[in-house]
Design a protein around this motif. Structure first.
Motif, PDB file in Angstrom:
ATOM      1  N   ASP A  60      22.506 -24.874 -41.435  1.00  0.00           N
ATOM      2  CA  ASP A  60      21.662 -26.166 -40.668  1.00  0.00           C
ATOM      3  C   ASP A  60      21.118 -25.840 -39.446  1.00  0.00           C
ATOM      4  O   ASP A  60      21.504 -24.763 -39.021  1.00  0.00           O
ATOM      5  CB  ASP A  60      22.868 -27.283 -40.777  1.00  0.00           C
ATOM      6  CG  ASP A  60      23.839 -27.081 -39.491  1.00  0.00           C
ATOM      7  OD1 ASP A  60      23.448 -26.008 -38.835  1.00  0.00           O
ATOM      8  OD2 ASP A  60      24.794 -27.737 -39.576  1.00  0.00           O
ATOM      9  N   ASN A  62      29.629 -30.641 -44.180  1.00  0.00           N
ATOM     10  CA  ASN A  62      30.094 -30.317 -42.868  1.00  0.00           C
ATOM     11  C   ASN A  62      28.744 -30.336 -42.174  1.00  0.00           C
ATOM     12  O   ASN A  62      28.545 -30.835 -40.900  1.00  0.00           O
ATOM     13  CB  ASN A  62      30.463 -29.020 -42.184  1.00  0.00           C
ATOM     14  CG  ASN A  62      32.041 -28.868 -42.964  1.00  0.00           C
ATOM     15  OD1 ASN A  62      32.643 -29.341 -42.302  1.00  0.00           O
ATOM     16  ND2 ASN A  62      32.323 -28.465 -44.249  1.00  0.00           N
ATOM     17  N   GLU A  84      26.941 -33.304 -39.406  1.00  0.00           N
ATOM     18  CA  GLU A  84      26.288 -32.981 -38.125  1.00  0.00           C
ATOM     19  C   GLU A  84      24.806 -33.764 -38.209  1.00  0.00           C
ATOM     20  O   GLU A  84      24.554 -34.197 -37.018  1.00  0.00           O
ATOM     21  CB  GLU A  84      26.063 -31.656 -38.114  1.00  0.00           C
ATOM     22  CG  GLU A  84      25.352 -31.061 -36.825  1.00  0.00           C
ATOM     23  CD  GLU A  84      26.198 -31.131 -35.539  1.00  0.00           C
ATOM     24  OE1 GLU A  84      27.297 -31.638 -35.661  1.00  0.00           O
ATOM     25  OE2 GLU A  84      25.803 -30.516 -34.508  1.00  0.00           O
TER      26      GLU A  84
END
Ligand code: TTJ
Length: 645
Positions: free
Chosen positions: A81, A54, A58
């Motif tokens: 992140d 995920n 991004e």
């Protein structure tokens, strides 16, 4: 802390969509293997990849530059992140915050928010909700628009609705979870496995910063990875202990219709080919259309170039394999709707990608060779030598075949075969030395166990070309005993024994012969290794004697445990402990009891899931460069001795 407004409407009865949610995640807990492959170590590590994917998405969307993966005490994982953060607003379709949907609805991954998720990495497609379902607990935090939002879950159920827990000037997502011990056989993370995977992702996403850290006590380690050169540096990394034939890595890229391909390649002086391919950052060990397109273009371009510079005459043609001898290449494609096929979904099926890669490589490699004639000539010469060697190897193989036909495929004289003919029931022990061979022959169960003794110096296949290997008198008995051919002719369905067991002493010499044989199997009978047919016998390290009672131990821990057991309530009992001598000095009965009897023995199955690691190990152990080998052996001494890769 403030609850979000919608919290006031949470206390309602379950609607149809929530019942579906619960059923969805319940299904994951009932049959976890369907979603993460297995509940063994591989599944456990898969949880981390699903979350990391995920964050990588991004980064691919251009909003995230740093990802961090941490292991804490009790194997709690934290992935974070600095992206935009999972959306927290209410989703129209479900009436729930997007953040909740991500963690509670199966396949929610790319389905919301639009944009940004074009090339979803979590293509095996299960995503964060599966991780949530399989975690004892999971906490997600989103830093966004000045606030820190938090949600908590346990085994897939919401235990804390979305809540604002503070203020922030940062943006990003933090997910912390503890894998559920009710689901996984073992919840201990292997830092090295996670680190290797993250390094691969760092190579595939040029410029992305990835931090990995082990904070468990006694295991503290930290790595910061960032490769500006991307897959070019990946190729350099794989070739770092090899002798490359040209300095610069060749780099090719191109796109068409929303798909893009990136290829990096460099030749080295070995005889091996390493092609690693990826689709949307997912490794495709079984290859597929991107690899096919690449191979086709490489073979064509090299043949055309050879004709052009006059090194290939009229009808001469180099085969694909000739063109790939000593090649290290990475192929990375990004596409919108990747189709993964095959047993393990590890093969790319989109045929338009074959066309794309073929066109891009065909066009740009030709230009490269023309602009770098010295490199072009070097590659041509490598392929031409490979072609001549392949011809010699073909003749050598042919002569083995002819000889076999003449002699009625006689089995090697030294082989003591077993009576059973069904290969799925039989095993062959490859034993070093005549005396150990003698004990093994005396101790075995001849109904299903065959013995093949080897003696003298084994050929190091890492330093020999195929024709030398085929004709080698030490290896020929192994080839004929196994009965499945070699190299391109190898046919695993003809294998005469489904367990091929290397039995050598538990010392440095034993480890050497084991390594030589494994290298041979790995390079020349690869399906034997991939199919899990290769084993190592594990002889005991200690013999413990108390009066007439004899026991064996296979490790220092076991020695201590067994010795305590034997002592029982009699603390003065005298127990003699001796280090086991060698296979050759065990009598047949002892060898059977400790090492060969299926009821009591331990076998180590040799598998090589990670092709890069395998190549690295064999290059280092068997290759030409001495310094890196010394370093490797110093750093991994116990692993080499135990062969516990
Ligand atoms: C989706 O589209 C709108 C803007 O935000 C996009 C998004 O979801 N970004 C995002 C998700 N960044 N990071 C994540 C993420 C990070 C981790 C570690 C775990 C999960 C489940 C998502």
């Amino acid at each position: 802390m403030d609850q979000l407004e919608h919290k006031t409407v949470v206390d309602h009865e379950y609607g149809a969509s929530e019942i579906q949610v619960l059923e969805g995640l319940e299904a994951v807990r009932k049959r976890p293997g369907m979603y993460i492959g297995s509940t063994s170590s591989s599944g456990l590590h898969h949880l981390v990849y699903e979350i990391v994917d995920n964050a990588i998405d991004e980064a691919l969307a251009g909003y995230c530059t740093e990802i961090s993966v941490e292991i804490d005490e009790e194997d709690v994982i934290t992935v974070s992140d600095n992206g935009r953060g999972i959306p927290v607003d209410i989703q129209v379709q479900t009436g729930r915050p997007a953040m909740e949907v991500v963690f509670t609805i199966l396949h929610a991954g790319g389905k919301f928010g639009g944009g940004g998720y074009k090339v979803s990495g979590g293509l095996h497609g299960v995503g964060a909700s599966v991780v949530n379902a399989l975690s004892e607990w999971l906490v997600a935090q989103v830093h966004k628009d000045g606030k820190i939002y938090e949600m908590k879950f346990s085994r897939g159920n919401v235990t804390q609705d979305i809540t604002v827990v503070g203020e922030t000037d940062k943006h990003g997502t933090i997910v912390k979870f503890k894998p559920d011990a009710e689901i996984f056989e073992n919840t201990v993370y292997d830092y090295n496995i996670l680190f290797t995977r993250m390094r691969e992702q760092a190579f595939l996403n040029a410029g992305l910063k990835i931090r990995t850290e082990d904070r468990r006590s006694g295991k503290e380690t930290l790595h910061e990875l960032c490769y500006k050169g991307g897959i070019r540096e990946f190729v350099e990394y794989i070739n770092r202990n090899k002798t490359s034939l040209h300095n610069e890595v060749i780099y090719i890229t191109g796109e068409r219709d929303g798909s893009m391909a990136e290829i990096a390649l460099q030749y080295n002086d070995s005889y091996n080919e390493i092609i690693l391919s990826f689709a949307n950052n997912i490794n495709t060990p079984e290859g597929g259309m991107h690899e096919e397109g690449f191979k086709r273009a490489l073979t064509n371009t090299i043949n055309n170039y050879g004709k052009k510079i006059g090194l290939l005459k009229n009808d001469d043609k180099l085969s694909g394999e000739d063109c790939r001898e000593g090649l290290t290449a990475i192929i990375s494609v990004k596409l919108e709707e990747a189709q993964f096929e095959g047993q393990t979904k590890a093969k790319l099926g989109n045929s338009e990608i074959r066309t794309l890669v073929n066109a891009v490589v065909g066009e740009k490699l030709e230009v490269f060779l023309e602009e770098h004639p010295a490199v072009g000539r070097t590659i041509m010469e490598k392929a031409l030598t490979a072609s001549r060697a392949r011809e010699a190897a073909r003749k050598a193989r042919e002569s083995i075949r002819r000889k076999n036909a003449l002699e009625g495929a006689t089995l090697p004289g030294k082989l003591s075969d077993c009576n059973e003919r069904d290969p799925s029931l039989t095993e062959v022990y490859i034993v070093e030395g005549d005396s150990a061979g003698g004990s093994a022959k005396g101790g075995r169960d001849a109904r299903f166990q065959a013995i093949l003794p080897l003696w003298g110096k084994m050929l190091n296949v890492e330093k020999a070309r195929a024709d030398k290997v085929y004709g080698n008198e030490k290896l020929t008995p192994v080839i004929t005993a196994l009965g499945a051919g070699i190299g391109e002719d190898f046919d695993v369905s003809k294998l005469r024994y489904h367990k091929v067991i290397i039995m050598a002493d538990a010392d440095v010499d034993g480890s050497h012969i084991r390594t030589l044989l494994l290298t041979f199997f790995f390079r020349f009978m690869r399906p034997l290794v991939d199919g899990g047919y290769v084993y190592s016998a594990v002889p005991p390290l200690y013999k413990l004697v108390r009066g007439k009672q004899i026991r064996y131990a296979y490790s220092d821990d076991e020695r201590d445990r067994v010795s305590t057991e034997m002592r029982g309530d009699n603390p003065n009992a005298k127990i003699e402990i001796s280090r086991n001598k060698g296979l050759g000095e065990m009598d047949p009965h002892e060898l059977w009891e400790t090492t060969m009897d299926p009821e009591h023995r331990t076998l180590k199955q040799f598998t090589m899931a990670d092709a890069v690691a395998a190549d690295e190990i064999f290059t280092l152990l068997m290759g030409e460069k001495v310094e890196p080998r010394k370093e490797f052996i110093e750093q991994n001494a116990w692993r080499v001795v135990n062969f516990d890769y």
